[in-house]
Design a protein around this motif. Structure first.
Motif, PDB file in Angstrom:
ATOM      1  N   ARG A 120       0.945  -0.988   0.037  1.00  0.00           N
ATOM      2  CA  ARG A 120      -0.127  -0.093   0.092  1.00  0.00           C
ATOM      3  C   ARG A 120       0.957   1.459  -0.012  1.00  0.00           C
ATOM      4  N   PHE A 121       0.542   2.102  -0.830  1.00  0.00           N
ATOM      5  CA  PHE A 121       1.115   3.567  -0.871  1.00  0.00           C
ATOM      6  C   PHE A 121      -0.055   4.515  -0.799  1.00  0.00           C
ATOM      7  N   SER A 123      -0.843   8.347  -1.647  1.00  0.00           N
ATOM      8  CA  SER A 123      -0.475   9.521  -2.557  1.00  0.00           C
ATOM      9  C   SER A 123      -1.457  10.865  -2.184  1.00  0.00           C
ATOM     10  N   TRP A 138       7.603   7.748  -9.781  1.00  0.00           N
ATOM     11  CA  TRP A 138       7.104   6.501 -10.360  1.00  0.00           C
ATOM     12  C   TRP A 138       7.589   6.266 -11.699  1.00  0.00           C
ATOM     13  N   PRO A 145       1.670   3.257 -11.288  1.00  0.00           N
ATOM     14  CA  PRO A 145       1.072   2.688 -10.036  1.00  0.00           C
ATOM     15  C   PRO A 145      -0.447   2.177 -10.231  1.00  0.00           C
ATOM     16  N   ARG A 150      -2.233   1.603  -4.608  1.00  0.00           N
ATOM     17  CA  ARG A 150      -2.062   3.010  -4.177  1.00  0.00           C
ATOM     18  C   ARG A 150      -3.324   3.897  -4.116  1.00  0.00           C
ATOM     19  N   GLU A 152      -5.198   7.330  -2.926  1.00  0.00           N
ATOM     20  CA  GLU A 152      -5.031   8.751  -3.239  1.00  0.00           C
ATOM     21  C   GLU A 152      -5.710   9.429  -1.951  1.00  0.00           C
TER      22      GLU A 152
END
Length: 254
Positions: A120-121, A123, A138, A145, A150, A152
């Motif tokens: 998990r990222f 942004s 990226w 992504p 990912r 947001e």
């Protein structure tokens, strides 16, 4: 006898970013400036630069170099550029570091590891300088992504880092802002790459009011000296001075 009332001069309109506010740098400028009053608009860099291009701001402090060139400098909408300070970004995440980001040889490689692990990222996803830096990383990693990992936030830096903390996720963090958030379990996992430099530049717009130039030159001298006095929790400087002084921008300079 009738005494005419002189209207108070309009305040200087300053636009800047969430990281300038949340790192404490804006408070330094507000507390030390003794000239004409100014009002501040805080938003992502992209939104600030578009407002400046539309004539709604006199001075901006942003950290999105490519967008600054495209929206202000190239169209001739800025008359003065003042290098200010630079902070650093870091890739942060859970202590377990499932993508082994801490062992990566570069920031781009760290992003590739996050993608390969499907970790998990979070942004910002908001056209901020932080978001634009993330997109550049990226791209440098050769990764598109995936929405399945990912997330947001559409929020400012502090809110984004809180969300990453809640989700045991990775994120890109501005170190001075991260340093102000003492209740997170996120770990700084990767910072040693020149690609993570985060430069802030001040611009005076073409339609600015008279005090704008004086404020800009003060900010680029006494103001930035005060900003670099800010410290991270480990005692190291939160910001470094960007070399150079204020310089006029030729019309249509690219």
């Amino acid at each position: 006898m009738v005494i005419a009332c002189q209207p108070a001069p309009a305040p200087l309109r300053l636009g800047t970013t969430y990281t300038v506010q949340q790192s404490g740098a804006l408070a330094v400028l507000e507390s030390l400036w003794t000239g004409p009053r100014f009002t501040t608009v805080v938003a992502p860099s992209g939104q600030i630069l578009r407002a400046a291009a539309n004539g709604d701001l006199d001075v901006v402090i942003t950290h999105a170099p490519a967008l600054e060139r495209r929206l202000l400098v190239a169209p001739g909408l800025a008359v003065l550029r003042c290098p200010l300070v630079a902070s650093r970004f870091a890739i942060v995440g859970p202590a377990a570091d499932p993508a082994r980001v801490a062992a990566a040889p570069s920031a781009a490689a760290a992003f590739r590891r996050i993608a390969a692990a499907g970790a998990r990222f979070v942004s910002r996803g908001d056209s901020s300088g932080t978001h634009l830096k993330e997109l550049a990383l990226w791209q440098a990693a050769g990764v598109t992504p995936a929405s399945r990992w990912r997330i947001e936030s559409g929020a400012d830096q502090a809110a984004t880092l809180h969300l990453a903390d809640e989700r045991d996720a990775y994120a890109l963090a501005d170190l001075p802002t991260l340093g102000k958030l003492r209740d997170l379990s996120l770990r700084i996992l990767f910072v040693a790459d020149t690609a993570l430099t985060n430069p802030y530049t001040l611009y005076v717009t073409r339609h600015a009011s008279a005090p704008a130039g004086a404020f800009a030159r003060w900010a680029a001298q006494a103001g930035r000296v005060a900003i670099v006095g800010l410290r991270l929790p480990d005692g190291t400087p939160a910001f470094a001075v960007l070399a150079g002084g204020c310089a006029a921008i030729a019309t249509g300079q690219s």
